[in-house]
Motif scaffolding. Sequence first.
Motif, mmCIF file in Angstrom:
data_model
loop_
_atom_site.group_PDB
_atom_site.id
_atom_site.type_symbol
_atom_site.label_atom_id
_atom_site.label_comp_id
_atom_site.label_asym_id
_atom_site.label_seq_id
_atom_site.Cartn_x
_atom_site.Cartn_y
_atom_site.Cartn_z
ATOM 1 N N LEU A 162 13.968 10.837 11.204
ATOM 2 C CA LEU A 162 15.085 11.874 11.368
ATOM 3 C C LEU A 162 16.459 11.410 10.820
ATOM 4 O O LEU A 162 17.295 12.212 10.731
ATOM 5 C CB LEU A 162 15.145 12.468 12.836
ATOM 6 C CG LEU A 162 13.698 13.115 13.424
ATOM 7 C CD1 LEU A 162 14.025 13.378 15.024
ATOM 8 C CD2 LEU A 162 13.662 14.492 12.789
ATOM 9 N N LEU A 163 16.499 10.194 10.833
ATOM 10 C CA LEU A 163 18.050 9.536 10.632
ATOM 11 C C LEU A 163 18.019 9.267 9.215
ATOM 12 O O LEU A 163 19.258 9.129 8.553
ATOM 13 C CB LEU A 163 18.000 8.345 11.321
ATOM 14 C CG LEU A 163 18.023 8.483 12.812
ATOM 15 C CD1 LEU A 163 18.276 7.025 13.568
ATOM 16 C CD2 LEU A 163 19.188 9.567 13.482
ATOM 17 N N GLY A 164 17.070 9.033 8.379
ATOM 18 C CA GLY A 164 17.150 8.556 7.010
ATOM 19 C C GLY A 164 15.892 8.640 6.245
ATOM 20 O O GLY A 164 14.738 8.703 6.921
ATOM 21 N N PRO A 165 15.785 8.140 5.235
ATOM 22 C CA PRO A 165 14.427 8.125 4.186
ATOM 23 C C PRO A 165 13.320 7.166 4.567
ATOM 24 O O PRO A 165 13.867 6.231 5.297
ATOM 25 C CB PRO A 165 14.900 7.854 2.942
ATOM 26 C CG PRO A 165 16.482 7.074 3.139
ATOM 27 C CD PRO A 165 17.019 7.780 4.235
ATOM 28 N N VAL A 166 12.464 7.360 4.412
ATOM 29 C CA VAL A 166 11.103 6.609 5.058
ATOM 30 C C VAL A 166 10.918 5.688 3.653
ATOM 31 O O VAL A 166 10.397 6.392 2.833
ATOM 32 C CB VAL A 166 10.026 7.519 5.310
ATOM 33 C CG1 VAL A 166 8.807 6.305 5.937
ATOM 34 C CG2 VAL A 166 10.460 8.282 6.767
ATOM 35 N N THR A 167 10.876 4.612 3.632
ATOM 36 C CA THR A 167 10.788 3.530 2.548
ATOM 37 C C THR A 167 9.413 2.635 3.175
ATOM 38 O O THR A 167 9.240 2.587 4.198
ATOM 39 C CB THR A 167 11.822 2.768 2.332
ATOM 40 O OG1 THR A 167 12.056 1.821 3.426
ATOM 41 C CG2 THR A 167 13.124 3.632 2.050
ATOM 42 N N GLY A 197 0.935 -1.328 -0.109
ATOM 43 C CA GLY A 197 -0.016 -0.076 0.033
ATOM 44 C C GLY A 197 0.827 1.299 -0.041
ATOM 45 O O GLY A 197 0.624 2.198 -0.587
ATOM 46 N N ALA A 198 1.844 1.211 0.703
ATOM 47 C CA ALA A 198 2.897 2.384 0.937
ATOM 48 C C ALA A 198 3.591 2.473 -0.300
ATOM 49 O O ALA A 198 3.813 3.566 -0.937
ATOM 50 C CB ALA A 198 3.807 2.281 2.084
ATOM 51 N N ARG A 199 3.800 1.495 -1.141
ATOM 52 C CA ARG A 199 4.854 1.307 -2.123
ATOM 53 C C ARG A 199 3.696 2.152 -3.612
ATOM 54 O O ARG A 199 4.633 2.843 -4.131
ATOM 55 C CB ARG A 199 5.063 -0.051 -2.722
ATOM 56 C CG ARG A 199 6.422 -0.261 -3.465
ATOM 57 C CD ARG A 199 6.986 -1.524 -3.485
ATOM 58 N NE ARG A 199 7.442 -1.895 -2.303
ATOM 59 C CZ ARG A 199 7.321 -2.897 -1.672
ATOM 60 N NH1 ARG A 199 6.244 -3.774 -2.192
ATOM 61 N NH2 ARG A 199 8.009 -3.125 -0.647
ATOM 62 N N ASP A 200 2.431 1.703 -3.255
ATOM 63 C CA ASP A 200 1.715 2.508 -4.331
ATOM 64 C C ASP A 200 1.335 3.832 -4.308
ATOM 65 O O ASP A 200 1.257 4.826 -4.965
ATOM 66 C CB ASP A 200 0.215 1.524 -4.607
ATOM 67 C CG ASP A 200 0.571 -0.124 -4.775
ATOM 68 O OD1 ASP A 200 1.496 -0.224 -5.534
ATOM 69 O OD2 ASP A 200 -0.387 -0.614 -4.570
ATOM 70 N N LEU A 201 1.252 4.077 -2.807
ATOM 71 C CA LEU A 201 0.745 5.596 -2.594
ATOM 72 C C LEU A 201 1.986 6.486 -2.691
ATOM 73 O O LEU A 201 1.726 7.517 -3.061
ATOM 74 C CB LEU A 201 0.357 5.561 -1.180
ATOM 75 C CG LEU A 201 -1.065 5.262 -0.907
ATOM 76 C CD1 LEU A 201 -1.597 5.317 0.572
ATOM 77 C CD2 LEU A 201 -2.030 6.298 -1.640
ATOM 78 N N PHE A 202 3.290 6.040 -2.219
ATOM 79 C CA PHE A 202 4.301 7.070 -1.980
ATOM 80 C C PHE A 202 5.455 6.779 -3.048
ATOM 81 O O PHE A 202 6.536 7.569 -3.068
ATOM 82 C CB PHE A 202 4.493 7.277 -0.755
ATOM 83 C CG PHE A 202 3.712 7.381 0.548
ATOM 84 C CD1 PHE A 202 3.124 8.598 0.454
ATOM 85 C CD2 PHE A 202 3.114 6.428 1.252
ATOM 86 C CE1 PHE A 202 2.179 9.110 1.467
ATOM 87 C CE2 PHE A 202 2.064 6.820 2.139
ATOM 88 C CZ PHE A 202 1.585 8.012 2.036
#
Lengths: 237, 295
Positions: B212-217, B111-116
């Motif tokens: 805060l530390l890195g990208p949100v995947t 779901g997150a992959r499709d949305l973001f």
Amino acid sequence: MSALLEIAGLSSAYGQSRVLWDVDLTLARGQVMALIGRNGVGKTTLLHTIMGTRPVTGGTLHFDGRDMTAMPAHGRARAGIGFVPQGRHVFPQLTVMENLETGLSALAGRGKRSAKVPQHIFDLFPKLWDIRGRAAGFLSGGEQQQLAIGRALAGEPSLLLLDEPTEGIQPNVVQQIEAALVHVRDELGMTVLVVEQYLDFVWRFADRYCAMQNGRIIRQGAIADETAKDVAHLVQI
Amino acid sequence: MDALFLNQLFNGASLASLYLLAALGLALSFGLMRVINMAHGEMLMLGGYLAWMTLLVVPGAMGIILAIPVAFIGAAAMGGLILSTLIRRLSARPLDTLLATWGVSLILQQGARDLFGAVGVEVRAPEWLTGSFVAFGVTLPSARLFIIAIAALVLGALALVLLKTRIGLLVRAVNQDRMMASATGIDVQRVDLTVFCLGSGVAGLAGVMLALLGPVTPNVGQSYIIPAFLVVVMGGLGSIVGTTASAIILGLFAALAQIFVDVSVAQMLLLVFVILFIQVRPQGVVAVKTRQLDA
């Protein structure tokens, strides 16, 4: 006297094996009923089924005029059923005071939610006040039994279910507990259903008895009409 | 002591903080219900994306402060949804909850992959979090200090709730004797729901820290959920004190191992360490004795 508890055709099963068969039982308000019988005949299961901590698999259960057959245990506790189970089941890592405070949960929905354990419980069991800060798991059997009764009373029940209140407790403490239960019966006017193998105590304490065998009630009667000797064969092995 | 060691000690402390925030919810709900939510890692992911979205709406310093309650509430709501629609319906078959919640985990990741998008999004930390302090010849990034402080605050608040409030008393009672708790009039299902939401919310909050530390995947939760499971297992299932202690031990272990070996070997050593620890002390750092477990 109107009936406080009415059970009709009640059954309960552990998986495929049925342990209660068509139990009919009526308790009038203010009555003290003793449930007797040998080990493993279903006395404890019957108490759990009334409390709602075991599922009803058949029949009906009415309490205080309301159908409670499908109600979960906490709902029955809030309606006014107090439980002192076999083995006492105090919360071992909670203090005595905290154990008593959990009992107040049964007051929810009765318009008198309280955060304080009423004084009369400590009047009844002065020992509990002295040890109120100790973890319940470290108490002696007699102290745990007093705590379990106190916790049930904190919820101001109208029906008290007691499972072998004198089991495994030294004689002088048994006297104290008996005196407290007499107080509960006479001063608080509570209806009591007590499982007990110790017939001398039953004959001093109860109004009526019912005897169980193989998951059924086989005999009921008034304590005044019979002697403990008459029913002793139903309890002894 | 050399700077590298001190630096890794500090990194270990912030890693331990993240492990702790991720593991607390698992430990709490396992202690209470004996179920494991395999989608717990996705609460971190959800918290990360919620932080990112909050900062789109409210950029700057206020945004990150606002992101904390947003992520907490969002993840808590998601946790409540998973409990009431799925886990509760499988209560008679606890093992099946593992499989079912793993499915939820995959659905949420996709779901997150499709949305973001699969690449991941970058949260721009406010200036006061991008700087660093120099102490004892070591550079301490502010973001990591912030994470340690938040974890300490959450742990303190949780301890306060559990030990000093009415709901905390009820949680402990249900934890120790579920049957008796319901017979004293405690609505055990409501206590379950409260604790599950609380644990998921804390994981969502951990997601903000990750951002805060890195990208949100989409699969950011996966890299933290395994150590979180290790923390719970080693801590002594369901104990908060044990979970805290084992989060600190494992966080420091992972960071200090990286002085000598690379990151993936350090992960492997972490696993070996936990296995050996459990061999020596199967009950975990802190043993919780409950009647249900004995039965």
